[in-house]
Scaffold this motif. Structure first.
Motif, PDB file in Angstrom:
ATOM      1  N   ALA A 147       0.727  -1.169   0.134  1.00 45.49           N
ATOM      2  CA  ALA A 147      -0.068  -0.035  -0.093  1.00 45.49           C
ATOM      3  C   ALA A 147       0.932   1.213   0.065  1.00 45.49           C
ATOM      4  CB  ALA A 147      -1.028  -0.207   1.379  1.00 45.49           C
ATOM      5  N   GLU A 148       0.498   2.084  -0.734  1.00 45.26           N
ATOM      6  CA  GLU A 148       1.173   3.468  -0.784  1.00 45.26           C
ATOM      7  C   GLU A 148       1.206   4.137   0.853  1.00 45.26           C
ATOM      8  OE1 GLU A 148       0.517   8.122  -2.556  1.00 45.26           O
ATOM      9  OE2 GLU A 148      -0.401   6.268  -3.504  1.00 45.26           O
ATOM     10  N   GLY A 149       2.258   4.610   1.060  1.00 48.62           N
ATOM     11  CA  GLY A 149       2.691   5.021   2.595  1.00 48.62           C
ATOM     12  C   GLY A 149       3.729   4.319   3.131  1.00 48.62           C
ATOM     13  N   PRO A 150       3.751   4.245   4.483  1.00 46.12           N
ATOM     14  CA  PRO A 150       4.985   3.780   4.851  1.00 46.12           C
ATOM     15  C   PRO A 150       5.499   2.344   4.550  1.00 46.12           C
ATOM     16  CG  PRO A 150       3.569   4.630   6.612  1.00 46.12           C
ATOM     17  CD  PRO A 150       2.632   4.735   5.567  1.00 46.12           C
ATOM     18  N   GLN A 151       4.228   1.618   4.352  1.00 44.34           N
ATOM     19  CA  GLN A 151       4.715   0.225   3.733  1.00 44.34           C
ATOM     20  C   GLN A 151       5.263   0.261   2.507  1.00 44.34           C
ATOM     21  OE1 GLN A 151       1.698  -3.220   2.763  1.00 44.34           O
ATOM     22  NE2 GLN A 151       1.955  -3.358   4.512  1.00 44.34           N
ATOM     23  N   ARG A 152       4.968   0.933   1.562  1.00 44.51           N
ATOM     24  CA  ARG A 152       5.606   1.088   0.390  1.00 44.51           C
ATOM     25  C   ARG A 152       6.821   1.728   0.255  1.00 44.51           C
ATOM     26  NH1 ARG A 152       2.596   3.473  -4.706  1.00 44.51           N
ATOM     27  NH2 ARG A 152       0.794   1.783  -4.560  1.00 44.51           N
ATOM     28  N   GLU A 153       6.915   2.871   1.221  1.00 49.97           N
ATOM     29  CA  GLU A 153       8.226   3.231   1.395  1.00 49.97           C
ATOM     30  C   GLU A 153       9.096   2.277   1.875  1.00 49.97           C
ATOM     31  OE1 GLU A 153       7.507   6.562   3.747  1.00 49.97           O
ATOM     32  OE2 GLU A 153       5.950   7.743   2.293  1.00 49.97           O
ATOM     33  N   ALA A 338      15.798   5.061   5.344  1.00 45.57           N
ATOM     34  CA  ALA A 338      15.432   6.126   4.402  1.00 45.57           C
ATOM     35  C   ALA A 338      13.843   6.251   4.749  1.00 45.57           C
ATOM     36  CB  ALA A 338      15.517   5.809   2.922  1.00 45.57           C
ATOM     37  N   PRO A 339      12.977   5.277   4.749  1.00 44.85           N
ATOM     38  CA  PRO A 339      11.466   5.636   5.029  1.00 44.85           C
ATOM     39  C   PRO A 339      11.464   6.561   6.330  1.00 44.85           C
ATOM     40  CG  PRO A 339      12.094   3.150   4.711  1.00 44.85           C
ATOM     41  CD  PRO A 339      13.349   3.806   4.751  1.00 44.85           C
ATOM     42  N   ARG A 340      12.000   6.141   7.522  1.00 48.30           N
ATOM     43  CA  ARG A 340      11.883   7.135   8.474  1.00 48.30           C
ATOM     44  C   ARG A 340      12.514   8.428   8.168  1.00 48.30           C
ATOM     45  NH1 ARG A 340      14.778   3.132  13.152  1.00 48.30           N
ATOM     46  NH2 ARG A 340      13.207   1.413  12.843  1.00 48.30           N
ATOM     47  N   VAL A 341      13.460   8.547   7.309  1.00 46.82           N
ATOM     48  CA  VAL A 341      13.735   9.972   7.059  1.00 46.82           C
ATOM     49  C   VAL A 341      12.400  10.819   6.120  1.00 46.82           C
ATOM     50  CG1 VAL A 341      15.424  11.363   5.860  1.00 46.82           C
ATOM     51  CG2 VAL A 341      16.241   9.583   7.104  1.00 46.82           C
ATOM     52  N   ILE A 342      11.950   9.864   5.226  1.00 46.76           N
ATOM     53  CA  ILE A 342      11.012  10.502   4.442  1.00 46.76           C
ATOM     54  C   ILE A 342       9.717  10.580   5.284  1.00 46.76           C
ATOM     55  CG2 ILE A 342       9.477   9.745   2.547  1.00 46.76           C
ATOM     56  CD1 ILE A 342      11.811   8.247   1.228  1.00 46.76           C
ATOM     57  N   ALA A 343       9.309   9.818   6.250  1.00 44.86           N
ATOM     58  CA  ALA A 343       8.369  10.112   7.067  1.00 44.86           C
ATOM     59  C   ALA A 343       8.490  11.512   8.188  1.00 44.86           C
ATOM     60  CB  ALA A 343       7.986   9.011   7.926  1.00 44.86           C
ATOM     61  N   ARG A 344       9.722  11.816   8.463  1.00 44.00           N
ATOM     62  CA  ARG A 344      10.173  12.838   9.038  1.00 44.00           C
ATOM     63  C   ARG A 344       9.997  14.276   8.448  1.00 44.00           C
ATOM     64  NH1 ARG A 344      10.272  16.691  11.238  1.00 44.00           N
ATOM     65  NH2 ARG A 344      11.636  17.562  13.304  1.00 44.00           N
ATOM     66  N   GLY A 346       9.680  14.563   4.786  1.00 50.54           N
ATOM     67  CA  GLY A 346       8.824  14.415   3.467  1.00 50.54           C
ATOM     68  C   GLY A 346       9.897  13.816   2.346  1.00 50.54           C
ATOM     69  N   ALA A 347       9.340  13.280   1.117  1.00 50.87           N
ATOM     70  CA  ALA A 347       9.664  12.795   0.045  1.00 50.87           C
ATOM     71  C   ALA A 347      10.892  13.791  -0.745  1.00 50.87           C
ATOM     72  CB  ALA A 347       8.998  12.010  -0.597  1.00 50.87           C
ATOM     73  N   ARG A 348      10.177  14.954  -0.820  1.00 49.15           N
ATOM     74  CA  ARG A 348      10.824  15.940  -1.621  1.00 49.15           C
ATOM     75  C   ARG A 348      12.169  16.520  -0.972  1.00 49.15           C
ATOM     76  NH1 ARG A 348      10.982  21.430  -1.481  1.00 49.15           N
ATOM     77  NH2 ARG A 348       9.614  21.662   0.193  1.00 49.15           N
ATOM     78  N   ASN A 349      11.873  16.691   0.499  1.00 48.08           N
ATOM     79  CA  ASN A 349      13.187  17.338   1.167  1.00 48.08           C
ATOM     80  C   ASN A 349      14.115  16.241   0.973  1.00 48.08           C
ATOM     81  OD1 ASN A 349      11.898  19.901   1.638  1.00 48.08           O
ATOM     82  ND2 ASN A 349      10.898  19.371   3.383  1.00 48.08           N
ATOM     83  N   THR A 350      13.802  15.038   1.235  1.00 50.12           N
ATOM     84  CA  THR A 350      14.866  13.706   1.525  1.00 50.12           C
ATOM     85  C   THR A 350      15.489  13.528   0.171  1.00 50.12           C
ATOM     86  OG1 THR A 350      13.585  12.851   2.947  1.00 50.12           O
ATOM     87  CG2 THR A 350      15.077  11.391   1.954  1.00 50.12           C
ATOM     88  N   LEU A 351      14.853  13.671  -0.906  1.00 47.61           N
ATOM     89  CA  LEU A 351      15.402  13.474  -2.429  1.00 47.61           C
ATOM     90  C   LEU A 351      16.498  14.611  -2.495  1.00 47.61           C
ATOM     91  CD1 LEU A 351      15.326  12.577  -5.189  1.00 47.61           C
ATOM     92  CD2 LEU A 351      13.660  13.681  -5.808  1.00 47.61           C
TER      93      LEU A 351
END
Length: 486
Positions: A147-153, A338-344, A346-351
């Motif tokens: 599912a889109e969200g933490p699991q897919r990340e 990486a998923p924790r960084v994205i959750a904290r 956001g994907a754009r800032n992490t990228l």
């Protein structure tokens, strides 16, 4: 519905239900199978590199012809990705995934047993064709299963980590296996690994495809496949002979013209292979640009550093492997975080942060010297790889978020095309630049080590600049898109 409760085959017009927030045992096994397949393909990109001289002597291939050992795999693996991504959407992702694995495994056996250059190159080409099936179908199965969200990340993080590790480990493993068991073992291990995944996959994976079956966009498939094939051939050949050869100029021009024709065809097709409205989505466009660049430039760093450590510092393959072994450990840790960084953040800032980190530590490698630099190489490439892995996971999340399951095959086809084309074009492009600079320095009277180091630094400097510039463009583009979103 949890993945454990799914039937082994879904109705043809439905998709598997997404898994629950926490991964079940079945979900973890599915992820292991899909990631193992991606890892094997990434391994194949680099495991043969250090074995080429031995291979050439054994099969009677000239130095000039050795490039085809790599190009024969790269051409179909990069050229047919989008085509097979769409075929999987229409006729079943599981079916094509298993077919691609079977083809890859048989081709690896052929390459292992090759008796002359023709049989070996045929095996490599079929490996590439199998990879072109495995990669987009595997990613489609991953994004439609989780599912889109933490699991897919989390799933994308593991997949991206293993792809990056596969390329790095391949260079180390190839040297060790060639020295101890011979070059054929590098192909044999791929056959064994492919067979293992092929045995495990059927009992775990469920079928999925689009509910309707639109006509295949044949003109689009022909132009994009031909364009990618021509472009990859031109860049691979230029790495060996430079950009001035007639075949390079002709195929490069043909590749560009075919890709332009592809864009025209897609704008007019009733059922296009690539949805131009999807490409106009900022997250899809900027995400894939970032993915292509981060993959292309990091694989180039690994290649140039291998050249530096072995040709300039004259380190043994084992000691060179230790440098990249540290990188592999940090890459694994970065992929898990990486998923924790994205959750904290956001994907754009992490990228963006990941790409800038990669650029900064690539630039730090400009401090390498003729007599010393192994510790700088180890530190910079390892820390740069942390940013690289964050960028990989973040771009996968960015480029596939907010899309329905029916478009996931296309979206993941674009994502995996960015990965595979990036891996394919980065090394020949910048190694051609470095080689030309090394030759010019040698003609100017510089010694071998000094000339080689100068060419490597030029390649690294251009590499860092490209990543930094694209990171800024991605940051601005995604910020504007968010500001204008209704």
């Amino acid at each position: 519905m949890a993945i454990d409760s799914l039937p082994r085959t879904s109705p043809p017009d439905t998709f598997p239900a997404p898994a629950a927030a926490g991964m079940t045992l079945r979900a973890k096994l599915i992820l292991m199978v899909l990631c193992a397949a991606q890892f094997i393909v990434a391994l194949d990109f680099s495991i043969l590199n250090v074995a080429l001289p031995v291979l050439g002597d054994d099969l009677g291939m000239s130095q000039a012809d050795l490039q085809w050992a790599v190009t024969a795999f790269a051409l179909p693996s990069g050229g047919f990705l989008l085509f097979f991504g769409r075929i999987a959407d229409l006729y079943g992702r599981r079916r094509l995934f298993l077919s691609g694995l079977a083809l890859f495994t048989v081709a690896s056996v052929l390459a292992t047993l090759a008796w002359d250059p023709a049989s070996f190159l045929a095996g490599r080409a079929l490996q590439g064709l199998g990879a072109a099936v495995i990669v987009p179908t595997g990613m489609s199965l991953l994004t439609t299963t989780f599912a889109e969200g933490p699991q897919r990340e989390r799933a994308l993080g593991i997949s991206g980590t293993l792809m990056s590790l596969g390329f790095t480990i391949g260079m180390v493993l190839g040297g060790v296996m060639t020295d101890s068991l011979g070059w054929r073992s590098t192909m044999g291990v791929l056959a064994v690994a492919g067979a293992g995944v092929l045995l495990a996959a059927p009992g775990l994976l469920t079928e999925s495809r689009r509910a309707e079956r639109p006509r295949l966009d044949v003109p689009g498939a022909v132009t994009v496949t031909g364009g990618l094939l021509a472009l990859i051939y031109a860049l691979s050949t230029a790495a060996q002979r430079g950009f001035g050869g007639p075949d390079v100029i002709v195929t490069l021009g043909a590749g560009v013209l075919l890709l332009v024709a592809f864009a025209v065809v897609e704008s007019r097709a009733a059922e296009p292979l690539v949805s131009l409205p999807m490409l106009r989505r900022p997250t899809v466009a900027w995400g894939n640009l970032a993915g292509l660049v981060t993959f292309a430039m990091m694989t180039t760093v690994v290649f140039l550093l291998t050249l530096y450590l072995q040709e300039v510092l004259e380190l043994s393959p084992v000691r060179t492997g230790l440098v990249f072994g540290v990188q592999g450990v940090l890459a694994a840790l970065a992929g898990m975080t990486a998923p924790r960084v994205i959750a904290r953040f956001g994907a754009r800032n992490t990228l963006v942060a990941g790409m800038l980190t990669q650029a900064v530590f690539t630039a730090a490698l400009l401090g390498l010297g003729v007599d010393s630099g192994a510790w700088l190489a180890l530190t910079a490439v390892s820390l740069g790889c942390v940013g690289h892995l964050w960028a990989i996971v973040a771009y996968g999340v960015t480029a596939t978020s907010g899309l329905p399951d029916g478009e996931q095959g296309l979206a993941t086809g674009l994502v995996t095309s960015s990965q595979q084309v990036g891996i394919t074009i980065g090394i020949p492009l910048l190694s051609a630049l470095a080689s030309a600079d090394i030759a010019a320095r040698r003609e100017g009277g510089a010694g071998f080590a000094a000339a080689t180091l100068g060419g490597i630094k030029l390649g690294l400097g251009v590499d860092a600049a490209i990543v930094a510039v694209v990171a800024v463009l991605v940051a601005v583009g995604l910020r504007r898109a968010r500001a204008t979103r209704p």
